[in-house]
Design a protein around this motif. Structure first.
Motif, short mmCIF file in Angstrom:
data_model
loop_
_atom_site.label_atom_id
_atom_site.label_comp_id
_atom_site.label_asym_id
_atom_site.label_seq_id
_atom_site.Cartn_x
_atom_site.Cartn_y
_atom_site.Cartn_z
N MET A 1 24.44 -19.40 -3.00
CA MET A 1 23.55 -18.89 -1.96
C MET A 1 22.30 -18.29 -2.60
SD MET A 1 24.31 -15.85 0.80
CE MET A 1 25.98 -16.43 0.96
N ASP A 2 21.17 -18.52 -1.97
CA ASP A 2 19.92 -17.94 -2.45
C ASP A 2 19.70 -16.56 -1.86
OD1 ASP A 2 19.28 -20.24 -3.87
OD2 ASP A 2 18.14 -21.11 -2.21
N ALA A 3 18.98 -15.73 -2.59
CA ALA A 3 18.52 -14.43 -2.09
C ALA A 3 17.16 -14.17 -2.69
CB ALA A 3 19.49 -13.32 -2.48
N MET A 4 16.31 -13.52 -1.92
CA MET A 4 14.99 -13.15 -2.42
C MET A 4 14.81 -11.64 -2.28
SD MET A 4 11.19 -14.55 -1.42
CE MET A 4 9.73 -13.84 -2.23
N ILE A 5 14.31 -11.04 -3.33
CA ILE A 5 13.99 -9.61 -3.34
C ILE A 5 12.47 -9.47 -3.32
CG2 ILE A 5 14.18 -7.44 -4.59
CD1 ILE A 5 16.74 -8.50 -5.87
N LEU A 6 11.97 -8.75 -2.33
CA LEU A 6 10.53 -8.52 -2.21
C LEU A 6 10.13 -7.37 -3.13
CD1 LEU A 6 10.33 -8.84 1.67
CD2 LEU A 6 9.47 -10.50 -0.01
N ALA A 7 9.36 -7.69 -4.17
CA ALA A 7 9.11 -6.70 -5.22
C ALA A 7 7.68 -6.74 -5.74
CB ALA A 7 10.08 -6.93 -6.38
N ALA A 8 6.74 -7.27 -4.94
CA ALA A 8 5.39 -7.46 -5.45
C ALA A 8 4.43 -6.32 -5.13
CB ALA A 8 4.81 -8.76 -4.89
N GLY A 9 4.86 -5.36 -4.34
CA GLY A 9 3.94 -4.32 -3.88
C GLY A 9 3.54 -3.33 -4.95
N TYR A 10 2.57 -2.49 -4.59
CA TYR A 10 2.04 -1.52 -5.54
C TYR A 10 2.91 -0.28 -5.68
CZ TYR A 10 -2.39 -4.10 -5.40
OH TYR A 10 -3.35 -5.07 -5.49
N GLY A 11 3.74 0.00 -4.71
CA GLY A 11 4.49 1.26 -4.75
C GLY A 11 3.57 2.45 -4.67
N SER A 12 2.55 2.37 -3.81
CA SER A 12 1.49 3.37 -3.80
C SER A 12 2.00 4.79 -3.54
CB SER A 12 0.45 3.00 -2.73
OG SER A 12 -0.10 1.73 -3.00
N ARG A 13 3.02 4.91 -2.69
CA ARG A 13 3.51 6.25 -2.35
C ARG A 13 4.25 6.92 -3.50
NH1 ARG A 13 7.10 5.53 2.72
NH2 ARG A 13 7.67 3.65 1.54
N LEU A 14 4.58 6.13 -4.53
CA LEU A 14 5.27 6.70 -5.69
C LEU A 14 4.33 6.98 -6.87
CD1 LEU A 14 8.65 4.74 -5.94
CD2 LEU A 14 8.36 7.19 -5.59
N ARG A 15 3.04 6.80 -6.66
CA ARG A 15 2.11 7.11 -7.73
C ARG A 15 2.16 8.60 -8.05
NH1 ARG A 15 -2.72 3.10 -5.60
NH2 ARG A 15 -2.17 1.34 -6.92
N PRO A 16 1.96 8.97 -9.34
CA PRO A 16 1.51 8.16 -10.48
C PRO A 16 2.62 7.39 -11.20
CG PRO A 16 1.68 10.43 -11.15
CD PRO A 16 2.01 10.41 -9.68
N LEU A 17 3.88 7.56 -10.80
CA LEU A 17 4.97 6.87 -11.48
C LEU A 17 4.74 5.38 -11.54
CD1 LEU A 17 7.80 6.89 -12.77
CD2 LEU A 17 8.75 6.86 -10.45
N THR A 18 4.29 4.80 -10.43
CA THR A 18 4.12 3.35 -10.37
C THR A 18 2.78 2.86 -10.89
OG1 THR A 18 3.57 3.68 -8.03
CG2 THR A 18 5.81 2.96 -8.54
N ASP A 19 1.99 3.76 -11.44
CA ASP A 19 0.76 3.31 -12.12
C ASP A 19 1.11 2.53 -13.39
OD1 ASP A 19 -0.97 4.36 -10.26
OD2 ASP A 19 -1.25 6.25 -11.34
N HIS A 20 2.27 2.85 -13.97
CA HIS A 20 2.66 2.22 -15.23
C HIS A 20 4.03 1.54 -15.17
CE1 HIS A 20 -0.75 4.30 -16.98
NE2 HIS A 20 -0.30 5.43 -16.45
N THR A 21 4.79 1.80 -14.12
CA THR A 21 6.11 1.20 -13.95
C THR A 21 6.18 0.53 -12.60
OG1 THR A 21 7.14 2.94 -15.31
CG2 THR A 21 8.60 1.63 -13.90
N PRO A 22 6.42 -0.77 -12.54
CA PRO A 22 6.56 -1.40 -11.22
C PRO A 22 7.75 -0.80 -10.48
CG PRO A 22 7.20 -2.92 -12.98
CD PRO A 22 6.61 -1.73 -13.64
N LYS A 23 7.62 -0.64 -9.18
CA LYS A 23 8.67 0.04 -8.42
C LYS A 23 10.05 -0.57 -8.62
CE LYS A 23 8.42 0.23 -3.85
NZ LYS A 23 8.10 0.69 -2.48
N PRO A 24 10.20 -1.90 -8.74
CA PRO A 24 11.54 -2.44 -8.96
C PRO A 24 12.21 -1.96 -10.25
CG PRO A 24 10.03 -4.16 -8.28
CD PRO A 24 9.20 -2.95 -8.56
N LEU A 25 11.41 -1.49 -11.22
CA LEU A 25 11.98 -1.04 -12.48
C LEU A 25 12.14 0.48 -12.55
CD1 LEU A 25 10.29 -3.41 -15.09
CD2 LEU A 25 12.42 -3.70 -13.79
N VAL A 26 11.79 1.18 -11.50
CA VAL A 26 12.07 2.62 -11.45
C VAL A 26 13.58 2.80 -11.48
CG1 VAL A 26 11.94 4.68 -10.00
CG2 VAL A 26 9.95 3.17 -10.22
#
Length: 242
Positions: A1-26
């Protein structure tokens, strides 16, 4: 079975954490959030995980190359900057789907202990085009469902409501939980041009008579890490879980 995870966004509400770490890797409880999501999908039967990437794509590519060791094939679907939106991301990635069976579409910032396999079995029995997991939660933005399925959306904060047909019988506002179970025909019925919101796709399909139904997951643990406060709450919850 296929699954897709939506992970392309900026994660703006988590800044500054997501300035250098993509939200999926938090990390939550020592594990990247994308792994929490992927493990649940794999446990439900997914053997291929498609992940769209845009913001800090190089970090996601390095993770896929160096750290992915789960029991499923990982396929990255790179997008331009800015990313293509939830619907555009699915449209852009549809060439990666096998297209012969229902699939999961899961936001990349929600961790839940919902029985996804049972939810998928429920979706298959329904023969609906799509099943959206929802909660009875007092949220500003909600989807509108009636006895036939999805027929609108409501944004109380902005004072806007959009419906695509008259309500049939009793109607209800549900808060969308960010997890979709979709029949493969959805991929062939995408006409919108990216970027676009996937709810706009569902509303058009509903206006054409397609069944887009709600499945209530109220009461199941649902942890969304979109803000620093919610991230800390998720960390406390998962770190205390044996």
């Amino acid at each position: 079975m296929d699954a897709m995870i939506l992970a392309a966004g900026y994660g703006s509400r988590l800044r500054p954490l997501t300035d250098h770490t993509p939200k999926p890797l938090v990390e939550v409880a020592g594990v990247p959030v994308i792994e929490h999501v992927a493990r649940r999908l794999i446990a439900a039967g997914a053997d291929r995980i498609i992940v769209n990437i845009s913001h800090l794509a190089e970090a996601m590519e390095a993770y896929a190359r160096e750290r992915w060791n789960l029991d499923a094939e990982l396929i990255l679907s790179p997008e331009p900057t800015p990313p293509l939106g939830t619907g555009g991301g699915l449209a852009h990635a549809r060439r990666h789907f096998r297209g012969d069976r229902p699939f999961f579409l899961h936001v990349g910032d929600v961790v839940t202990d919902l029985d996804l396999a049972a939810a998928m079995a429920d979706h298959r029995r329904s023969q609906a085009l799509g099943t959206l997991l929802v909660q009875d939660r007092d949220a500003d933005r909600c989807l509108l469902f009636d006895e036939r399925g999805l027929y609108g959306r409501d944004n109380r904060r902005e004072g806007r409501e959009r419906t695509v047909r008259e309500a049939a019988g009793a109607s209800r506002r549900w808060s969308f939980a960010g997890i979709h179970l979709l029949s493969p025909e959805v991929l062939d019925r995408i006409e919108e041009t990216p970027p676009f919101d996937i709810i706009d796709l569902y509303l058009r399909l509903a206006s054409e008579g397609a069944a887009i139904r709600a499945l209530d997951m109220t009461g199941v643990r649902w942890l969304e890490i979109g803000t620093p406060e919610r991230l800390e709450a998720a960390r406390r919850a998962l770190e205390s879980t044996p």
